[in-house]
Design a protein around this motif. Structure first.
Motif, PDB file in Angstrom:
ATOM      1  N   ALA A   1      41.893 -38.666 -71.625  1.00 44.59           N
ATOM      2  CA  ALA A   1      40.662 -38.397 -72.366  1.00 44.59           C
ATOM      3  C   ALA A   1      39.615 -37.742 -71.468  1.00 44.59           C
ATOM      4  O   ALA A   1      38.911 -36.811 -71.891  1.00 44.59           O
ATOM      5  CB  ALA A   1      40.123 -39.695 -72.955  1.00 44.59           C
ATOM      6  N   ARG A   2      39.510 -38.199 -70.234  1.00 44.83           N
ATOM      7  CA  ARG A   2      38.535 -37.618 -69.305  1.00 44.83           C
ATOM      8  C   ARG A   2      38.841 -36.158 -69.017  1.00 44.83           C
ATOM      9  O   ARG A   2      37.953 -35.294 -69.060  1.00 44.83           O
ATOM     10  CB  ARG A   2      38.534 -38.419 -67.991  1.00 44.83           C
ATOM     11  CG  ARG A   2      37.681 -37.816 -66.879  1.00 44.83           C
ATOM     12  CD  ARG A   2      37.690 -38.675 -65.638  1.00 44.83           C
ATOM     13  NE  ARG A   2      38.996 -38.773 -65.010  1.00 44.83           N
ATOM     14  CZ  ARG A   2      39.500 -37.864 -64.169  1.00 44.83           C
ATOM     15  NH1 ARG A   2      38.793 -36.757 -63.866  1.00 44.83           N
ATOM     16  NH2 ARG A   2      40.692 -38.040 -63.612  1.00 44.83           N
ATOM     17  N   LEU A   3      40.098 -35.853 -68.760  1.00 48.03           N
ATOM     18  CA  LEU A   3      40.469 -34.486 -68.389  1.00 48.03           C
ATOM     19  C   LEU A   3      40.389 -33.537 -69.583  1.00 48.03           C
ATOM     20  O   LEU A   3      39.979 -32.383 -69.437  1.00 48.03           O
ATOM     21  CB  LEU A   3      41.866 -34.481 -67.776  1.00 48.03           C
ATOM     22  CG  LEU A   3      41.982 -35.221 -66.434  1.00 48.03           C
ATOM     23  CD1 LEU A   3      43.443 -35.329 -66.001  1.00 48.03           C
ATOM     24  CD2 LEU A   3      41.155 -34.519 -65.361  1.00 48.03           C
ATOM     25  N   VAL A   4      40.787 -34.010 -70.757  1.00 54.28           N
ATOM     26  CA  VAL A   4      40.654 -33.175 -71.957  1.00 54.28           C
ATOM     27  C   VAL A   4      39.178 -32.938 -72.272  1.00 54.28           C
ATOM     28  O   VAL A   4      38.761 -31.824 -72.615  1.00 54.28           O
ATOM     29  CB  VAL A   4      41.378 -33.818 -73.151  1.00 54.28           C
ATOM     30  CG1 VAL A   4      41.027 -33.089 -74.446  1.00 54.28           C
ATOM     31  CG2 VAL A   4      42.886 -33.797 -72.949  1.00 54.28           C
ATOM     32  N   GLY A   5      38.378 -33.993 -72.146  1.00 53.31           N
ATOM     33  CA  GLY A   5      36.962 -33.863 -72.444  1.00 53.31           C
ATOM     34  C   GLY A   5      36.239 -32.907 -71.515  1.00 53.31           C
ATOM     35  O   GLY A   5      35.263 -32.257 -71.923  1.00 53.31           O
ATOM     36  N   ALA A   6      36.712 -32.788 -70.284  1.00 58.14           N
ATOM     37  CA  ALA A   6      36.067 -31.907 -69.306  1.00 58.14           C
ATOM     38  C   ALA A   6      36.571 -30.469 -69.393  1.00 58.14           C
ATOM     39  O   ALA A   6      35.966 -29.569 -68.804  1.00 58.14           O
ATOM     40  CB  ALA A   6      36.301 -32.443 -67.892  1.00 58.14           C
ATOM     41  N   ALA A   7      37.681 -30.240 -70.096  1.00 57.60           N
ATOM     42  CA  ALA A   7      38.251 -28.896 -70.208  1.00 57.60           C
ATOM     43  C   ALA A   7      37.551 -28.101 -71.301  1.00 57.60           C
ATOM     44  O   ALA A   7      37.028 -28.657 -72.268  1.00 57.60           O
ATOM     45  CB  ALA A   7      39.747 -28.993 -70.510  1.00 57.60           C
TER      46      ALA A   7
END
Length: 460
Positions: free
Chosen positions: A137-143
Motif C-alpha cells: 500500500a505504501r509503495l503503490v500510494g507513493a507511485a
C-alpha cells in the motif's frame, strides 16, 4: 449476435490451460518468458516508462516480474527489483538468474514513479502478511502509476473477494485470459483498466465477458410487427410500466403495448387490456413485474402471463410473487423465461446459495430452468446449461429507482426481435450500461430511454 467475447477462466481452468501447453512440449520457462515480456510491453505502452520498481514474490508471478524487469532494462528503463524472498519454483529461479541487476529486500524499499506488483497472482488463497500488505500500500500510494501482474496481490481469483487490504491500481495485465476477479466486485474496483496479454492459453470457457452486441438495423422490408411486439403488463405502480414500455420502444421494438391504468407516456405507446395483449399471436415478448403489485390481482396477472405461451421477462414484483412457490411453473415453459433479480430478490427466490456470484447464478439457473440475470455493479447472466456471461462494471449512477424497469423493457425488446433469452439478456445489459454512460452523472431512470438510440447505433 455479439462481438467476440473475451473468455474468463477460474484459477483451476487457468492451471488446466497451462498444463495443456506444458503437455504439448512447451517448457514452463518459455511460457513465463512470454508472460513477462507481455507485461513489459504493456507497461512500456501504458506508462512511457519512468523509473520503475518491480515487486517480486516467491512464486511464478514473481518469475514474471523478473522477466519484465529484464525486458524493460534492455529498453533503457531504470528498473529496480525488490523481492519478498528468493524464488521457490524452478521456473522463477531460472528467471531470477537471468536478471543481472540487484534485488533489494522489499522491507524499506524506496518508492518509484511506476510500481509493478508481481507478488502474488492467480490462485492466492490466503491473506498477505500484514507487514507486506502495508508495504504494498505504501509503495503503490507513493507511485504515480501502478500496474498489477495478472491480479492485484491480495485478491481472490474466483470470487473477487479481498483477502487483504488492496490498493487501487491503474492497470492490471491479465495473463492469458480474464479472471472472475477482474469483473466481480469488490476486486474489480481495484484493478483499474484491464488488458489481456495473449500467452497462448487455449480453453473452451463456460464464462465470458459480455461484448457489444451486433444487432441488425431495420431494413426496407421491415414493418412494426417484424421489428417485434412487446407487451408490458401494468399494475399498481403505473409509472414503472411506462418506464419499461418506453425503454422497449427506444431499444428498437416496433410496437409496444402497455396494459393497465395509464399515466403519461409516449403517444406511440399503445394501451390495451391484458387479455387482448396476451391473446395477440404477434406478441413477441411479455414483460411482467415492473410496478405489478403483490396482491391477488397481481398474482392472477402473473399466472396469465406464464400461461400465455409468449417469451417472458419477469422482474420486480413478478419475482416476489414467484418466490412464493412459483419457480416450479418456470420449468413447464416452452422456452426459458428471463428473470432479472437484484440481490435481495435473488435471495428471496433461491435462498442463500453458496459460492461466488457466478456459482450462485449458475445454480439458480439450473434449479429454475430459467435465464437468470443477477443485477448489480457486476451483473451476471446464467444459463441452465452452465454458461455464464459477466458485464463490465456498470456506472454507479444506475443505483437508483426505476433503472431495473428500464433494463426489463430493453430485454423485452431484445426477445421480441428474435434473440434467444441468453443472448437477449446480454444485449440488454450492454445497451443499459452504455445508455447510462452516455447519460452521465446524476442520471435518473427516465434519462436512460433518451440515450438508448445512440447506444443502439453503436451495435449496427
Amino acid at each position: 449476435m455479439m462481438q467476440t467475447p473475451r473468455p474468463i477462466l477460474t484459477a483451476a481452468e487457468t492451471r488446466a490451460a497451462e498444463e495443456a501447453i506444458f503437455a504439448a512440449g512447451v517448457p514452463v520457462v518459455d511460457l513465463m518468458e512470454q508472460a513477462g515480456a507481455a507485461v513489459a510491453e504493456a507497461a512500456w505502452r501504458f506508462a512511457a516508462m519512468p523509473p520503475t520498481l518491480i515487486l517480486c514474490g516467491p512464486g511464478n508471478n514473481g518469475g514474471d516480474g523478473y522477466v519484465a524487469a529484464r525486458h524493460l532494462a534492455e529498453r533503457g528503463v531504470h528498473v529496480r527489483v525488490a523481492a519478498t524472498s528468493e524464488p521457490t519454483t524452478e521456473a522463477a529461479k531460472a528467471m531470477r538468474a537471468r536478471w543481472t541487476g540487484p534485488v533489494e529486500p522489499i522491507e524499506g524499499a524506496r518508492p518509484a514513479p511506476l510500481l509493478i506488483d508481481a507478488l502474488f497472482g492467480t490462485g492466492l488463497a490466503r491473506p498477505l502478511d500484514a507487514a507486506l500488505a502495508d508495504t504494498l500500500a505504501r509503495l503503490v500510494g507513493a507511485a504515480k502509476l501502478a500496474i498489477a501482474v495478472d491480479l492485484p496481490s491480495g485478491v481472490s481469483t474466483d470470487d473477487g473477494a479481498l483477502l487483504s487490504p488492496v490498493p487501487h491500481f491503474d492497470l492490471t495485465v491479465a495473463l492469458g485470459a480474464l479472471k472472475p476477479a477482474h469483473l466481480l466486485q469488490p476486486a474489480a474496483g481495484f484493478c483499474g483498466r484491464v488488458a489481456v496479454a495473449d500467452i497462448g492459453l487455449a480453453a473452451t470457457p463456460r464464462t465470458w465477458e459480455i461484448a457489444r452486441p451486433m444487432l441488425a438495423m431495420p431494413g426496407p422490408t421491415d414493418h412494426k410487427y417484424s421489428r417485434g411486439l412487446v407487451a408490458v403488463i401494468g399494475g399498481t405502480m403505473p409509472g414503472a410500466g411506462v418506464l419499461a414500455a418506453t425503454a422497449a420502444q427506444r431499444a428498437g421494438a416496433g410496437y409496444v403495448v402497455l396494459t393497465g391504468a395509464g399515466v403519461s407516456g409516449p403517444h406511440a405507446l399503445v394501451r390495451r387490456g391484458m387479455d387482448e395483449a396476451l391473446g395477440d399471436p404477434r406478441t413477441g415478448a411479455v414483460v411482467v413485474g415492473p410496478g405489478l403489485g403483490r396482491d391477488a390481482a397481481a398474482r392472477d396477472q402473473l399466472r396469465q402471463a406464464l400461461a400465455a405461451g409468449h417469451r417472458l421477462v419477469i422482474d420486480a414484483d413478478g419475482l416476489a410473487l414467484l418466490a412464493d412457490g412459483g419457480i416450479a411453473h418456470l420449468r413447464r415453459l416452452a422456452e426459458p423465461a428471463l428473470l432479472t433479480p437484484h440481490e435481495g430478490e435473488f435471495v428471496r427466490l433461491f435462498g442463500d446459495l453458496a459460492g461466488s456470484k457466478l456459482d450462485r447464478a449458475r445454480a439458480a439457473a439450473a434449479r429454475s430452468g430459467a435465464i437468470v440475470l443477477l443485477k448489480g455493479a457486476d451483473s451476471v447472466v446464467a444459463h441452465p446449461d452452465g454458461r455464464v456471461a459477466v458485464a463490465r462494471t456498470a456506472p454507479a449512477w444506475l443505483a437508483s429507482a426505476g433503472t431495473g424497469d428500464v433494463l426489463a423493457g430493453i430485454a423485452g425488446a431484445m426477445l421480441a426481435r428474435g434473440l434467444d433469452p441468453f443472448t437477449a439478456a446480454q444485449a440488454a445489459l450492454w445497451l443499459h450500461g452504455e445508455a447510462a454512460k452516455q447519460a452521465g452523472a446524476g442520471l435518473i431512470a427516465d434519462d436512460l430511454a433518451d440515450h438508448l438510440p445512440a447506444a443502439l447505433e453503436m451495435c449496427a
